[in-house]
Design an enzyme around this catalytic site. Structure first.
Site, PDB file in Angstrom:
ATOM      1  N   HIS A  74      29.940  65.620 -10.427  1.00  0.00           N
ATOM      2  CA  HIS A  74      29.334  66.713 -11.207  1.00  0.00           C
ATOM      3  C   HIS A  74      28.692  66.187 -12.490  1.00  0.00           C
ATOM      4  O   HIS A  74      28.166  66.955 -13.287  1.00  0.00           O
ATOM      5  CB  HIS A  74      30.340  67.831 -11.477  1.00  0.00           C
ATOM      6  CG  HIS A  74      31.621  67.376 -12.118  1.00  0.00           C
ATOM      7  ND1 HIS A  74      31.642  66.740 -13.337  1.00  0.00           N
ATOM      8  CD2 HIS A  74      32.903  67.457 -11.703  1.00  0.00           C
ATOM      9  CE1 HIS A  74      32.892  66.473 -13.660  1.00  0.00           C
ATOM     10  NE2 HIS A  74      33.685  66.875 -12.677  1.00  0.00           N
ATOM     11  N   HIS A  75      28.766  64.882 -12.709  1.00  0.00           N
ATOM     12  CA  HIS A  75      28.079  64.244 -13.838  1.00  0.00           C
ATOM     13  C   HIS A  75      28.487  64.855 -15.185  1.00  0.00           C
ATOM     14  O   HIS A  75      27.653  64.955 -16.101  1.00  0.00           O
ATOM     15  CB  HIS A  75      26.552  64.308 -13.674  1.00  0.00           C
ATOM     16  CG  HIS A  75      26.079  63.918 -12.308  1.00  0.00           C
ATOM     17  ND1 HIS A  75      26.073  62.610 -11.859  1.00  0.00           N
ATOM     18  CD2 HIS A  75      25.623  64.663 -11.278  1.00  0.00           C
ATOM     19  CE1 HIS A  75      25.628  62.574 -10.626  1.00  0.00           C
ATOM     20  NE2 HIS A  75      25.348  63.802 -10.239  1.00  0.00           N
ATOM     21  N   CYS A  76      29.737  65.265 -15.293  1.00  0.00           N
ATOM     22  CA  CYS A  76      30.237  65.893 -16.539  1.00  0.00           C
ATOM     23  C   CYS A  76      29.405  67.123 -16.902  1.00  0.00           C
ATOM     24  O   CYS A  76      29.235  67.436 -18.083  1.00  0.00           O
ATOM     25  CB  CYS A  76      30.240  64.923 -17.725  1.00  0.00           C
ATOM     26  SG  CYS A  76      30.914  63.321 -17.370  1.00  0.00           S
ATOM     27  N   ALA A  77      28.858  67.805 -15.898  1.00  0.00           N
ATOM     28  CA  ALA A  77      27.972  68.939 -16.183  1.00  0.00           C
ATOM     29  C   ALA A  77      28.244  70.045 -15.164  1.00  0.00           C
ATOM     30  O   ALA A  77      27.343  70.445 -14.417  1.00  0.00           O
ATOM     31  CB  ALA A  77      26.515  68.472 -16.131  1.00  0.00           C
ATOM     32  N   GLN A  78      29.477  70.529 -15.168  1.00  0.00           N
ATOM     33  CA  GLN A  78      29.844  71.532 -14.161  1.00  0.00           C
ATOM     34  C   GLN A  78      29.045  72.836 -14.271  1.00  0.00           C
ATOM     35  O   GLN A  78      28.647  73.388 -13.250  1.00  0.00           O
ATOM     36  CB  GLN A  78      31.351  71.786 -14.203  1.00  0.00           C
ATOM     37  CG  GLN A  78      32.089  70.610 -13.573  1.00  0.00           C
ATOM     38  CD  GLN A  78      33.567  70.606 -13.863  1.00  0.00           C
ATOM     39  OE1 GLN A  78      33.985  70.892 -14.974  1.00  0.00           O
ATOM     40  NE2 GLN A  78      34.360  70.283 -12.879  1.00  0.00           N
TER      41      GLN A  78
END
Ligand SMILES: Cc1ncc(COP(=O)(O)O)c(C=O)c1O
Length: 262
Positions: free
Chosen positions: A218-222
């Site tokens: 999630h690339h730290c971007a939920q």
């Protein structure tokens, strides 16, 4: 902040959300998920019109775009060395000097005081005030070397090189049935994608076996994942040393993913 359909920060919509109570507005200068480039100057004007300060996270921007903090009108600009071909564990926070002068220390330690007595303690001028303790000396030397290397190559040249690779990748991946691409056509250095019906972690594992390293998750971007309507994406990231053979390997790897998952 709301996004445009192609995944850029919608500054018009953002402006409507801001009130006079907002003190600091923070954006990624380049999205680590979609590669979208923020109109940073407009973001600064928007923040300042509301009496707020603008902080930009430049982790993804500094390795690939010439950044002029004064021309942007940014108040704070942060980046990590490891995204700039430098060492881990070190980064930079730049801020306008009057802001740094007004900020109290955030940590105590060696080399950050001016004078200490039981009655009164004063702290060193910035930046020493914010660099408590024995610094990451090796990291700082490594970061300096990285900055010199990038400047020698030229950020305009790196950006042009990566733009060409992103265009080539988007064209190659869009011709593979069942591959979904995310982000704008002019993504900076990044192509986020998914293979229909395959979790990106599986995609990444098979690509890894094929010698292609992508990031999956999630690339730290939920919240952004929710906006995209997915759990996660796979992300191919380019750099100064990438070339068309990397794209060919990625395409071969994705074909293998499709073969394995039918
Ligand atoms: C936009 C952005 N901000 C912050 C980070 C995190 O940086 P660090 O690992 O140095 O905290 C990353 C990725 O590492 C990033 O892409």
């Amino acid at each position: 902040m709301p996004l445009t359909d192609d995944g850029r920060i919608d500054l018009g919509a953002a402006e409507e959300m801001l009130t006079d109570e907002h003190r600091v507005v923070a954006f990624a200068h380049v999205s680590n998920v979609l590669g979208s480039i923020l109109d940073a100057k407009q973001a600064a004007e928007m923040a300042h019109d509301k009496g707020a300060l603008l902080l930009l996270d430049g982790c993804q921007a500094v390795p690939r775009l010439p950044v002029d903090v004064a021309a942007i009108g940014a108040d704070f600009y942060a980046f990590s060395a490891h995204k700039l071909y430098g060492p881990t564990g070190i980064g930079c926070l730049w801020a306008r000097s009057e802001l740094l002068n007004a900020l109290p220390p955030w940590q105590g330690g060696g080399a950050m005081i001016d004078s200490v007595s039981f009655e009164r303690t004063t702290f060193a001028d910035p930046p020493a005030r914010f660099e408590a303790g024995t610094p990451h000396i090796v990291g700082a030397i490594g970061l300096h070397a990285a900055v010199n290397w990038v400047e020698k190559l030229g950020l305009d040249a790196i950006h042009a090189h990566e733009c060409a690779l992103v265009t080539e990748t988007r064209a190659a991946l869009s011709s593979i049935p069942g591959v979904t691409l995310y982000g704008p056509e002019d993504s900076a250095g990044i192509v986020s994608f998914n293979v229909d019906g395959v979790h990106p972690h599986d995609t990444a594992t098979i690509l890894d076996d094929a010698g292609v390293a992508v990031r999956a998750g999630h690339h730290c971007a939920q919240p952004l994942m929710r906006w995209l309507g997915v759990e996660a994406t796979a992300r191919a990231s380019f750099a100064a040393h990438s070339d068309s053979s990397d794209i060919e390997a990625l395409v071969r790897g994705i074909e293998e993913v499709k073969r394995i998952f039918g």
